[in-house]
Design a protein around this motif. Structure first.
Motif, PDB file in Angstrom:
ATOM      1  N   GLU A  98      -5.404   2.499 -11.763  1.00 12.95           N
ATOM      2  CA  GLU A  98      -4.765   1.765 -10.674  1.00 12.95           C
ATOM      3  C   GLU A  98      -5.781   1.554  -9.558  1.00 12.95           C
ATOM      4  N   ASN A  99      -5.528   0.568  -8.711  1.00 13.65           N
ATOM      5  CA  ASN A  99      -6.357   0.397  -7.522  1.00 13.65           C
ATOM      6  C   ASN A  99      -6.071   1.557  -6.580  1.00 13.65           C
ATOM      7  N   LEU A 100      -7.101   2.344  -6.306  1.00 12.09           N
ATOM      8  CA  LEU A 100      -6.890   3.633  -5.657  1.00 12.09           C
ATOM      9  C   LEU A 100      -7.988   3.935  -4.640  1.00 12.09           C
ATOM     10  N   VAL A 101      -7.568   4.417  -3.467  1.00 15.66           N
ATOM     11  CA  VAL A 101      -8.483   4.941  -2.452  1.00 15.66           C
ATOM     12  C   VAL A 101      -8.032   6.366  -2.165  1.00 15.66           C
ATOM     13  N   LYS A 149       5.327  -7.112 -12.091  1.00 14.69           N
ATOM     14  CA  LYS A 149       6.033  -8.229 -12.729  1.00 14.69           C
ATOM     15  C   LYS A 149       6.454  -9.277 -11.707  1.00 14.69           C
ATOM     16  N   GLN A 150       6.540  -8.854 -10.445  1.00 16.33           N
ATOM     17  CA  GLN A 150       6.875  -9.780  -9.362  1.00 16.33           C
ATOM     18  C   GLN A 150       5.617 -10.396  -8.741  1.00 16.33           C
ATOM     19  N   ASP A 151       4.468 -10.164  -9.387  1.00 15.13           N
ATOM     20  CA  ASP A 151       3.175 -10.672  -8.896  1.00 15.13           C
ATOM     21  C   ASP A 151       2.848 -10.152  -7.501  1.00 15.13           C
ATOM     22  N   ILE A 152       3.206  -8.897  -7.246  1.00 13.01           N
ATOM     23  CA  ILE A 152       2.884  -8.257  -5.970  1.00 13.01           C
ATOM     24  C   ILE A 152       1.822  -7.190  -6.230  1.00 13.01           C
ATOM     25  N   PRO A 153       0.611  -7.356  -5.710  1.00  9.55           N
ATOM     26  CA  PRO A 153      -0.439  -6.357  -5.936  1.00  9.55           C
ATOM     27  C   PRO A 153      -0.163  -5.059  -5.181  1.00  9.55           C
ATOM     28  N   VAL A 154      -0.648  -3.951  -5.744  1.00  7.78           N
ATOM     29  CA  VAL A 154      -0.418  -2.625  -5.173  1.00  7.78           C
ATOM     30  C   VAL A 154      -1.744  -1.877  -5.078  1.00  7.78           C
ATOM     31  N   VAL A 155      -1.943  -1.173  -3.955  1.00 14.17           N
ATOM     32  CA  VAL A 155      -3.076  -0.262  -3.795  1.00 14.17           C
ATOM     33  C   VAL A 155      -2.517   1.104  -3.419  1.00 14.17           C
ATOM     34  N   LEU A 156      -3.031   2.149  -4.051  1.00  7.65           N
ATOM     35  CA  LEU A 156      -2.592   3.513  -3.775  1.00  7.65           C
ATOM     36  C   LEU A 156      -3.594   4.214  -2.858  1.00  7.65           C
ATOM     37  N   ILE A 157      -3.078   5.020  -1.938  1.00  9.31           N
ATOM     38  CA  ILE A 157      -3.913   5.932  -1.160  1.00  9.31           C
ATOM     39  C   ILE A 157      -3.462   7.341  -1.518  1.00  9.31           C
ATOM     40  N   GLY A 158      -4.369   8.135  -2.058  1.00 10.56           N
ATOM     41  CA  GLY A 158      -4.011   9.475  -2.511  1.00 10.56           C
ATOM     42  C   GLY A 158      -3.825   9.487  -4.014  1.00 10.56           C
ATOM     43  N   ALA A 169      -8.436   0.597   1.934  1.00  9.09           N
ATOM     44  CA  ALA A 169      -7.297   0.225   1.093  1.00  9.09           C
ATOM     45  C   ALA A 169      -6.795  -1.172   1.444  1.00  9.09           C
ATOM     46  N   ALA A 170      -6.739  -1.483   2.735  1.00 14.08           N
ATOM     47  CA  ALA A 170      -6.277  -2.808   3.158  1.00 14.08           C
ATOM     48  C   ALA A 170      -7.267  -3.891   2.730  1.00 14.08           C
ATOM     49  N   ARG A 171      -8.549  -3.618   2.876  1.00 14.33           N
ATOM     50  CA  ARG A 171      -9.557  -4.596   2.439  1.00 14.33           C
ATOM     51  C   ARG A 171      -9.442  -4.841   0.938  1.00 14.33           C
ATOM     52  N   ILE A 207       0.868  -1.180   0.000  1.00 12.20           N
ATOM     53  CA  ILE A 207       0.000   0.000   0.000  1.00 12.20           C
ATOM     54  C   ILE A 207       0.901   1.226   0.000  1.00 12.20           C
ATOM     55  N   LEU A 208       0.717   2.091  -0.995  1.00 13.12           N
ATOM     56  CA  LEU A 208       1.539   3.291  -1.149  1.00 13.12           C
ATOM     57  C   LEU A 208       0.684   4.526  -0.899  1.00 13.12           C
ATOM     58  N   VAL A 209       1.148   5.409  -0.013  1.00 11.17           N
ATOM     59  CA  VAL A 209       0.411   6.626   0.324  1.00 11.17           C
ATOM     60  C   VAL A 209       1.120   7.829  -0.294  1.00 11.17           C
ATOM     61  N   SER A 210       0.367   8.632  -1.080  1.00 15.51           N
ATOM     62  CA  SER A 210       0.911   9.839  -1.727  1.00 15.51           C
ATOM     63  C   SER A 210       2.221   9.538  -2.445  1.00 15.51           C
TER      64      SER A 210
END
Length: 340
Positions: free
Chosen positions: A152-155, A135-144, A298-300, A119-122
């Motif tokens: 992108e998956n974004l909250v 590419k490493q099969d690691i999902p990402v969610v953005l906050i901000g 974002a975590a959910r 989870i990446l914030v700003s």
């Protein structure tokens, strides 16, 4: 001692014990409590490393925030932690301090450690950086929100709209000379707030001289210093919009020390709605920033993606509204008796 011994003692199947370990939210509360009690009585401790290898998971997610000392970002962390704890996951928490190179370094570290999600914030990352993570099969969610990162998956909450609402409120009360105190960090978030302020002033036909914009460290001291400079101007502002409650509290202290009455002599509006803002004298008008809820959602979302196929998951963009909390410090006559 192994999982079969636990199942036999608890009088349940091995599959049920496995679900308690791997998917605790899928087990009835009474059954889960009974099995956990049996594990404790048998002093059974799962081999989490072996479990991780078997499931191809590490049991850890990463959370990257701009500031470790910012109370708002700690609210985000609390929301993420509440969901992670429910899922029996650990969190790697790091702060970028708005340093792009530091952010990229942490990302490389997360990839090396094979975290299950990030989870990446700003974030300042570009699309190419996120593609390297995927590419490493690691999902990402953005906050901000970052306009460079579309689909992108974004909250997020709309800081421009929130700042515009606060500015419009001050104008409607009758203030036309409005100054701004903003934190030098987090840069991206505060840029959006300033854009909302400037656009609203322009739409209302009002101008704001350059000396009315003051950047300082996002702290009590920063707010105090910025207010000192604004109050020393030949024509000081009638009201001040501050991009964080912490800075607003520092600014209010300087005003009081200067013998100014709030809001009679000068009005103040903050941003965050920290709990302390409702206990100040006067109580601080501020924008409610739904940080805990953003972290929670974002975590959910991240765990939903982790539990689905990456190929099937469609990007989701979730907007959580901010709200203006009108109290006494802005000078609104109809709301001066509001407590919280």
């Amino acid at each position: 001692m192994n999982i079969k011994s636990v199942a036999k003692k608890a009088g349940v199947s091995v599959a049920t014990v496995s679900r308690v370990l791997n998917h605790p939210d899928a087990v009835a509360p009474d059954t889960k409590e009974h099995i956990l009690s049996v594990m404790e009585s048998l002093d059974y401790k799962p081999n989490w490393m072996a479990r991780g290898l078997k499931l191809n998971r590490t049991g850890a997610i990463a959370l990257l925030i701009p500031e470790i000392t910012d109370l708002g970002y700690m609210e985000i962390a609390k929301g993420v932690e509440d969901v992670a704890h429910q899922k029996s996951y650990n969190i790697m928490l790091c702060a970028t301090e708005d340093d792009k190179n530091k952010e990229k370094g942490y990302i490389e570290n997360f990839i090396d450690r094979r975290v299950d999600g990030i989870i990446l914030v700003s974030t300042y990352l570009k699309k190419s950086d996120l593609n390297l993570i995927r590419k490493q099969d690691i999902p990402v969610v953005l906050i901000g929100k970052n306009e460079e990162l579309a689909e992108e998956n974004l909250v997020y909450t709309d800081y421009r709209a929130a700042a515009a609402e606060a500015t419009r409120h001050m104008i409607e009360i009758g203030h036309s000379r409005i100054g701004v105190i903003y934190g030098s960090r987090p840069k991206l978030e505060n840029e959006h707030k300033l854009e909302g302020f400037r656009k609203t002033m322009e739409d209302e036909g009002l101008t704001c001289p350059a000396e009315y914009f003051l950047a300082e460290e996002n702290s009590l001291e920063g707010g105090f210093l910025a207010a000192s400079r604004l109050l020393n101007l030949e024509q000081r502002p009638q009201a001040i919009f501050v991009t964080s409650d912490i800075m607003a509290i520092g600014a209010m202290e300087k005003m009081k020390q200067s013998g100014l009455r709030i809001p009679e002599d000068i009005a103040v509006v903050g941003f965050d709605n920290l709990k302390i803002s409702g206990y100040l004298e006067p109580k601080l008008t501020t924008v409610t920033k739904p940080m805990y809820r953003m972290g929670l959602i974002a975590a959910r979302l991240l765990f939903d993606i982790m539990e689905e196929s990456q190929e099937d998951a469609q990007p989701q963009e979730i907007l959580i509204q901010s709200k203006l909390k009108v109290r006494k410090s802005c000078g609104h006559k109809d709301r001066v008796k509001e407590i919280f």
